[in-house]
Design a protein around this motif. Structure first.
Motif, short mmCIF file in Angstrom:
data_model
loop_
_atom_site.label_atom_id
_atom_site.label_comp_id
_atom_site.label_asym_id
_atom_site.label_seq_id
_atom_site.Cartn_x
_atom_site.Cartn_y
_atom_site.Cartn_z
N PHE A 199 0.91 -1.17 -0.04
CA PHE A 199 -0.26 0.06 -0.05
C PHE A 199 0.84 1.32 -0.14
O PHE A 199 0.63 2.15 -0.79
CB PHE A 199 -0.88 -0.10 1.30
CG PHE A 199 -1.67 1.01 1.36
CD1 PHE A 199 -2.88 1.24 0.64
CD2 PHE A 199 -1.24 2.16 2.18
CE1 PHE A 199 -3.51 2.67 0.82
CE2 PHE A 199 -2.03 3.34 2.58
CZ PHE A 199 -3.17 3.51 1.68
N LEU A 200 1.87 1.30 0.85
CA LEU A 200 2.88 2.44 0.80
C LEU A 200 3.36 2.58 -0.44
O LEU A 200 3.64 3.73 -0.95
CB LEU A 200 3.86 2.48 2.09
CG LEU A 200 3.43 2.19 3.24
CD1 LEU A 200 4.72 2.06 4.38
CD2 LEU A 200 3.06 3.69 3.69
N ALA A 201 3.69 1.66 -1.21
CA ALA A 201 4.47 1.74 -2.49
C ALA A 201 3.66 2.18 -3.49
O ALA A 201 3.95 3.03 -4.36
CB ALA A 201 5.10 0.39 -2.74
N ILE A 202 2.31 1.65 -3.48
CA ILE A 202 1.30 2.19 -4.44
C ILE A 202 0.98 3.87 -4.31
O ILE A 202 0.85 4.39 -5.28
CB ILE A 202 -0.20 1.14 -4.40
CG1 ILE A 202 0.24 -0.14 -4.73
CG2 ILE A 202 -0.97 2.09 -5.25
CD1 ILE A 202 -0.98 -0.97 -4.51
N VAL A 203 0.78 4.25 -3.04
CA VAL A 203 0.62 5.44 -2.85
C VAL A 203 1.76 6.48 -3.37
O VAL A 203 1.81 7.64 -4.06
CB VAL A 203 0.23 5.79 -1.37
CG1 VAL A 203 0.27 7.21 -1.05
CG2 VAL A 203 -1.00 5.02 -1.03
N SER A 204 3.16 5.87 -3.03
CA SER A 204 4.33 6.58 -3.55
C SER A 204 4.40 6.69 -4.80
O SER A 204 4.82 7.56 -5.33
CB SER A 204 5.40 6.01 -2.74
OG SER A 204 5.23 5.98 -1.36
N ALA A 205 4.03 5.54 -5.64
CA ALA A 205 3.99 5.48 -6.80
C ALA A 205 3.11 6.47 -7.36
O ALA A 205 3.35 7.03 -8.54
CB ALA A 205 3.89 4.11 -7.62
N PHE A 206 1.97 6.65 -7.13
CA PHE A 206 1.11 7.76 -7.69
C PHE A 206 1.30 9.10 -7.47
O PHE A 206 1.56 9.96 -8.48
CB PHE A 206 -0.25 7.64 -6.91
CG PHE A 206 -1.51 8.56 -7.24
CD1 PHE A 206 -2.08 8.55 -8.22
CD2 PHE A 206 -1.36 9.80 -6.22
CE1 PHE A 206 -3.17 9.49 -8.44
CE2 PHE A 206 -2.37 10.92 -6.59
CZ PHE A 206 -3.17 10.69 -7.74
N ALA A 207 2.18 9.69 -6.31
CA ALA A 207 2.67 10.73 -5.84
C ALA A 207 3.77 11.10 -6.94
O ALA A 207 3.98 11.99 -7.48
CB ALA A 207 3.12 10.76 -4.66
N LEU A 208 4.73 10.08 -7.10
CA LEU A 208 5.72 10.32 -8.02
C LEU A 208 5.48 10.47 -9.48
O LEU A 208 5.98 11.25 -10.31
CB LEU A 208 6.84 8.96 -7.96
CG LEU A 208 7.61 8.95 -6.72
CD1 LEU A 208 8.89 7.91 -6.80
CD2 LEU A 208 8.20 10.40 -6.53
N GLY A 209 4.22 9.61 -9.78
CA GLY A 209 3.84 9.91 -11.25
C GLY A 209 3.26 11.34 -11.33
O GLY A 209 3.51 11.71 -12.59
#
Length: 614
Positions: A199-209
């Motif tokens: 979950f942390l990785a998916i949220v961070s991936a959205f922010a970086l995108g």
């Protein structure tokens, strides 16, 4: 015709203020006292067409003699006499009051100002990539999260790339860093079975995108840019609808050919695929593993996932074509303070930090036994209570540094040297506090074992130390890259946290602690971990091994996820466990939560740890 009949009545200046505007023989008082209907009755129209007597120049008369008004060619009766004119000082233009019930002029929103570029029609390649994202989302995301999330993200990235290329937008280094980092974070759900690091990785991936699409640089821009993709959803829908409508109206024949060809291809695949699958069991097994299991009952859920993927890809493409320049929002710096007013509180804080660290050094050299005897605290209580206070001290120190920079003196080179010296010393002392907090957590884990909460807060404390190092580097080399460096360090921390497999590390530390010493092991807690913990738990002796793996193995048996929704950690756990049943039933595992083989708090009075409910 006279002025009285060619212009609408207007206010007249007061007597004495009209100056040369009125004839000398006529006063304002005489016009007010004369009835308005008298001239019309005294001089009727004779039908000759000549202008009436009152229409020509006014003849001189006595001070009280009124002048007749013209009645031709108006058949109606003239209005009431003109009031006295307003003085010149009162003829100031007042601003119009807004009408709350009327239509007001709409001003552009703040988002419109920050997004000055209006993108052209959506490119065809972008449109096809958006449709592919929606289709893959509906087909692949229904069974779970794994490699399928990365597969769905790839056409969305292509949609944004095609849209940016159509507007001649260049690829910048930091844009590539954010994009690659976001895709790398989506590898975590494909590798780990645990849901919380995924979950942390998916949220961070959205922010970086979102950062890759906006390209922000400032603190406020980095924060808003990481969430700015949500502001493009409404405009992106209209943009996509207009693009589809234009293409449908301009090329109806080609769209019809493409639709018919697609339908024929799908029918052929279904018919011949079903025949081959019924003819050979091996081919049927391969085909079944490749094709998603779509049922009528999953229709609403899959439709929602498809719409979510389509809207997300469309918003990404629209943002790539017309990004919001969040750096246009600036925060004014605070009022610069004097040197003494600014430096005195920080110097006192530095002295307090130095005194605390001196005592910590004395404890480290003198040993913990003396401290335990003087404070009446146990070994684990001393470590536990100290860590949380030091964590809060680190967070508050970062807040103090941010406020100090806002009100720092900015007079010249001497002020810059003062700011760097005072804040650099504070950062250095805080780094030692971070090291002390991590040491206390190590003592705490050695006494109680590693858990999810303990490894999480330790990771946060370690990242705060990295932020302090970046602040110190910014004081030497400049703060231009500091906001992006802090954001990048957070993304790297989330990626590293997911790659090390937290659940696997927790199980490994507890098993190793059990083997090397007389410490007990909490089987009840370890049995609630994910499949990532299976390799470490498989090394426990019986009956601990079977009791620790029973719940995990039951969960794996009940799940029937396809390959694209299965993580590597889950697949590895299946290979380790195989088809073996646990050697002991749940009834035999009840006594392993306490006593000789059980609770990790053996010999400790506090059977419940309020700082760690997990």
């Amino acid at each position: 015709m006279s002025d009285h009949t060619s212009e609408s009545p207007r206010p007249e200046r007061a007597p004495g203020a009209s100056g040369a505007a009125e004839p000398s023989g006529v006063s304002g008082a005489s016009e007010v006292s004369e009835p308005a209907t008298t001239p019309a009755k005294a001089r009727p129209d004779d039908g000759s067409g000549a202008p009436p007597t009152g229409a020509g120049p006014q003849e001189p008369g006595g001070p009280g003699v009124p002048q007749p008004r013209s009645t031709a060619p108006q058949p109606s009766t003239p209005g009431p006499p003109e009031p006295p004119r307003v003085p010149a000082y009162a003829q100031q233009v007042r601003p119009a009051q807004p009408n709350p019930w009327g239509q007001t002029k709409q001003t552009p929103s703040e988002i419109s100002r920050l997004r000055p570029v209006t993108p052209a029609a959506i490119p065809g390649a972008t449109l096809w990539a958006v449709l592919a994202t929606g289709l893959l989302s509906a087909l692949l995301l229904g069974e779970g999260i794994g490699l399928n999330l990365l597969v769905v993200a790839l056409p969305a990235v292509l949609a944004a790339y095609f849209a940016a290329r159509a507007t001649a937008r260049r690829l910048r280094p930091w844009t590539a860093v954010w994009a690659v980092g976001g895709l790398a974070l989506l590898v975590v759900p494909a590798l780990r079975d645990a849901g919380w690091p995924s979950f942390l990785a998916i949220v961070s991936a959205f922010a970086l995108g979102s950062l890759a699409l906006h390209g922000s640089r400032s603190w406020l821009g980095i924060f808003l840019g990481s969430l700015g993709l949500l502001t493009s959803v409404a405009e992106a829908l209209g943009w996509g609808a207009r693009g589809v409508r234009d293409r449908m109206s301009g090329s109806r024949g080609r769209w019809g050919v493409a639709f018919r060809s697609t339908v024929v291809a799908v029918v052929l695949l279904v018919v011949f695929g079903a025949l081959f699958a019924s003819a050979d069991a091996a081919f049927a097994d391969v085909l079944g593993s490749l094709i998603p299991d779509v049922s009528v009952g999953d229709g609403p859920w899959r439709f929602f996932l498809g719409a979510l993927g389509l809207v997300g890809a469309l918003a990404a493409a629209y943002t790539a074509a017309a990004p919001v320049r969040w750096d246009g929002l600036t925060v004014r710096p605070g009022k610069a303070r004097g040197r003494l007013e600014w430096a005195l509180p920080l110097v006192v804080l530095n002295l307090l930090f130095a005194a605390f660290l001196a005592i910590q050094l004395t404890v480290l050299l003198g040993g913990y036994d003396k401290v335990m005897a003087e404070t009446d605290l146990s070994y684990s209580e001393y470590a536990r209570e100290g860590f949380w206070q030091l964590l809060w001290a680190t967070l508050l120190t970062l807040l103090v540094i941010a406020l100090a920079l806002r009100w720092a003196p900015r007079g010249g080179a001497r002020d810059r040297t003062l700011v760097r010296g005072v804040l650099g010393t504070l950062c250095l002392l805080t780094l030692v506090v971070v090291a002390s907090a991590l040491r206390r957590m190590d003592l705490y884990v050695d006494a109680y074992g590693l858990t999810r909460l303990r490894i999480s807060v330790a990771a946060v404390e370690l990242w705060l130390g990295v932020v302090l190092v970046l602040i110190m580097a910014a004081g030497v080399f400049g703060a231009k890259l500091l906001p992006r460096a802090v954001a990048a360090s957070a993304a790297v921390g989330v990626l590293a946290f997911g790659l090390i497999s937290p659940d696997g590390l927790i199980a490994e530390q507890n098993v190793e602690r059990y083997h090397r010493s007389d410490h007990s092991i909490d089987i009840e807690y370890l049995s609630g971990l994910s499949a990532d913990a299976v390799p470490a738990l498989d090394t426990l002796p019986e009956p601990l091994r079977s009791c620790a793996l029973e719940k995990i193995q039951r969960t794996l048996r009940d799940s029937d996820e396809p390959w694209y929704a299965t993580s590597w950690g889950e697949a590895r756990a299946r290979d380790i466990l195989g088809d073996r049943d646990p050697a002991f039933s749940a009834r035999d595992c009840r006594g392993l939560g306490a006593g000789e083989n059980g609770s990790e708090r053996e010999g400790v009075d506090d059977s419940y740890d309020p700082y760690d409910p997990y």
